[in-house]
Design a protein around this motif. Structure first.
Motif, PDB file in Angstrom:
ATOM      1  N   LYS A   1       0.431  -0.452 -10.505  1.00 16.88           N
ATOM      2  CA  LYS A   1      -0.561   0.163  -9.261  1.00 16.88           C
ATOM      3  C   LYS A   1      -1.891   0.835 -10.038  1.00 16.88           C
ATOM      4  CE  LYS A   1       2.020   4.284  -7.363  1.00 16.88           C
ATOM      5  NZ  LYS A   1       2.840   5.875  -7.419  1.00 16.88           N
TER       6      LYS A   1
ATOM      7  N   SER B   1      -5.736   1.908  -7.555  1.00 13.05           N
ATOM      8  CA  SER B   1      -6.497   1.929  -6.662  1.00 13.05           C
ATOM      9  C   SER B   1      -7.417   0.840  -5.385  1.00 13.05           C
ATOM     10  CB  SER B   1      -7.899   3.020  -6.647  1.00 13.05           C
ATOM     11  OG  SER B   1      -8.944   2.471  -7.729  1.00 13.05           O
TER      12      SER B   1
ATOM     13  N   ARG C   1      -3.800  11.781   2.557  1.00 10.83           N
ATOM     14  CA  ARG C   1      -2.860  11.645   2.274  1.00 10.83           C
ATOM     15  C   ARG C   1      -3.807  10.748   1.118  1.00 10.83           C
ATOM     16  NH1 ARG C   1       0.395   9.256   7.261  1.00 10.83           N
ATOM     17  NH2 ARG C   1      -1.276   9.816   8.395  1.00 10.83           N
ATOM     18  N   ARG C   2      -3.627   9.556  -0.608  1.00 10.15           N
ATOM     19  CA  ARG C   2      -4.201   9.508  -0.884  1.00 10.15           C
ATOM     20  C   ARG C   2      -3.466   7.999  -1.291  1.00 10.15           C
ATOM     21  NH1 ARG C   2      -6.888  12.746  -4.739  1.00 10.15           N
ATOM     22  NH2 ARG C   2      -7.819  14.238  -3.407  1.00 10.15           N
ATOM     23  N   PHE C   3      -4.532   6.961  -1.343  1.00  6.98           N
ATOM     24  CA  PHE C   3      -3.796   5.680  -0.605  1.00  6.98           C
ATOM     25  C   PHE C   3      -3.905   4.442  -1.700  1.00  6.98           C
ATOM     26  CE2 PHE C   3      -3.921   6.337   3.626  1.00  6.98           C
ATOM     27  CZ  PHE C   3      -2.659   6.165   4.092  1.00  6.98           C
ATOM     28  N   SER C   4      -2.696   4.028  -2.555  1.00  2.57           N
ATOM     29  CA  SER C   4      -3.252   3.118  -3.676  1.00  2.57           C
ATOM     30  C   SER C   4      -2.172   1.931  -3.367  1.00  2.57           C
ATOM     31  CB  SER C   4      -3.248   3.887  -4.933  1.00  2.57           C
ATOM     32  OG  SER C   4      -1.376   4.305  -4.571  1.00  2.57           O
TER      33      SER C   4
ATOM     34  N   ARG D   1       0.713  -1.116   0.454  1.00  3.10           N
ATOM     35  CA  ARG D   1      -0.406  -0.133   0.253  1.00  3.10           C
ATOM     36  C   ARG D   1       1.071   1.402   0.404  1.00  3.10           C
ATOM     37  NH1 ARG D   1      -3.838   1.965   4.774  1.00  3.10           N
ATOM     38  NH2 ARG D   1      -2.872   2.908   5.580  1.00  3.10           N
ATOM     39  N   VAL D   2       0.839   2.124  -0.866  1.00  2.36           N
ATOM     40  CA  VAL D   2       0.950   3.008  -1.617  1.00  2.36           C
ATOM     41  C   VAL D   2       0.787   4.735  -1.005  1.00  2.36           C
ATOM     42  CG1 VAL D   2       3.202   2.043  -2.309  1.00  2.36           C
ATOM     43  CG2 VAL D   2       1.673   2.780  -3.421  1.00  2.36           C
ATOM     44  N   ALA D   3       1.517   5.847  -0.520  1.00  2.00           N
ATOM     45  CA  ALA D   3       0.421   7.016  -0.303  1.00  2.00           C
ATOM     46  C   ALA D   3       1.049   7.926  -0.992  1.00  2.00           C
ATOM     47  CB  ALA D   3       0.613   7.053   1.497  1.00  2.00           C
ATOM     48  N   LYS D   4       0.323   8.490  -1.639  1.00  2.00           N
ATOM     49  CA  LYS D   4       1.007  10.606  -2.128  1.00  2.00           C
ATOM     50  C   LYS D   4       0.177  10.992  -1.373  1.00  2.00           C
ATOM     51  CE  LYS D   4      -0.281  12.831  -6.449  1.00  2.00           C
ATOM     52  NZ  LYS D   4      -1.866  12.598  -7.805  1.00  2.00           N
TER      53      LYS D   4
END
Length: 170
Positions: free
Chosen positions: A55, A57, A32-35, A23-26
């Motif tokens: 990558k 959502s 934070r937006r997670f994908s 799980r990565v975050a921007k």
């Protein structure tokens, strides 16, 4: 979240291994937006393999994108019987992976990432040691780098302008 799972689709000729799901975050203005990022290796179990990263959502979308990317990056692995022809060091960024041929019946003595790649490539006897970085994506790319630089005896003989029998004597 690190998982290694084996998937085989009935309509596909490839073995698909999900090496890692993260799980990565921007970070944006509102938080934070997670994908999800999926690292996937595919192979035919004989000698063709490809590594892909996707990558999305949701997890399934990331895996599907990883499979598509892996299919774009397919290449042929040079093998000698069911192992690799010679010892080689694969490098990518801070990761280094030592790959060594093994005798018949040894099996794949490797970590999860290298093991998944070897399984997809149809390599059943291999010794490996991971050095440097422990990031799965870097280890996977270092392993792929080493496998792409493999040379067969025939290629080395042709490059040096010698007969194959001269190499077999030693």
């Amino acid at each position: 979240m690190a998982t290694v799972q084996r998937r085989r689709k009935e309509d596909s000729e490839f073995i698909e291994n999900v090496i890692d799901i993260a799980r990565v975050a921007k970070v944006v203005k509102g938080g934070r937006r997670f994908s999800f990022r999926a690292l996937v290796v595919i192979g035919d179990g004989k000698s063709r393999i490809g590594l892909g990263c996707g990558k999305a959502s949701d997890v399934m979308g990331a895996i599907q994108k990883g499979i598509i990317d892996a299919k774009r990056n397919l290449f042929e692995v040079k093998k000698h019987r069911n192992t690799i022809p010679h010892e080689i060091m694969g490098r990518f960024k801070a990761a280094r992976v030592l790959l060594k041929p093994a005798a018949e019946g040894t099996g794949v003595i490797a970590g999860g990432t290298v093991r998944a790649i070897a399984e997809c490539a149809g390599i059943s006897n291999l010794l490996s040691k991971s050095l440097g970085s422990d990031a799965k994506i870097n280890i996977a790319k270092a392993t792929i780098s080493g496998l792409q630089r493999m040379k067969t005896v025939e290629e080395v003989a042709a490059r040096r302008g010698k007969a194959i029998t001269e190499f077999r004597e030693r």
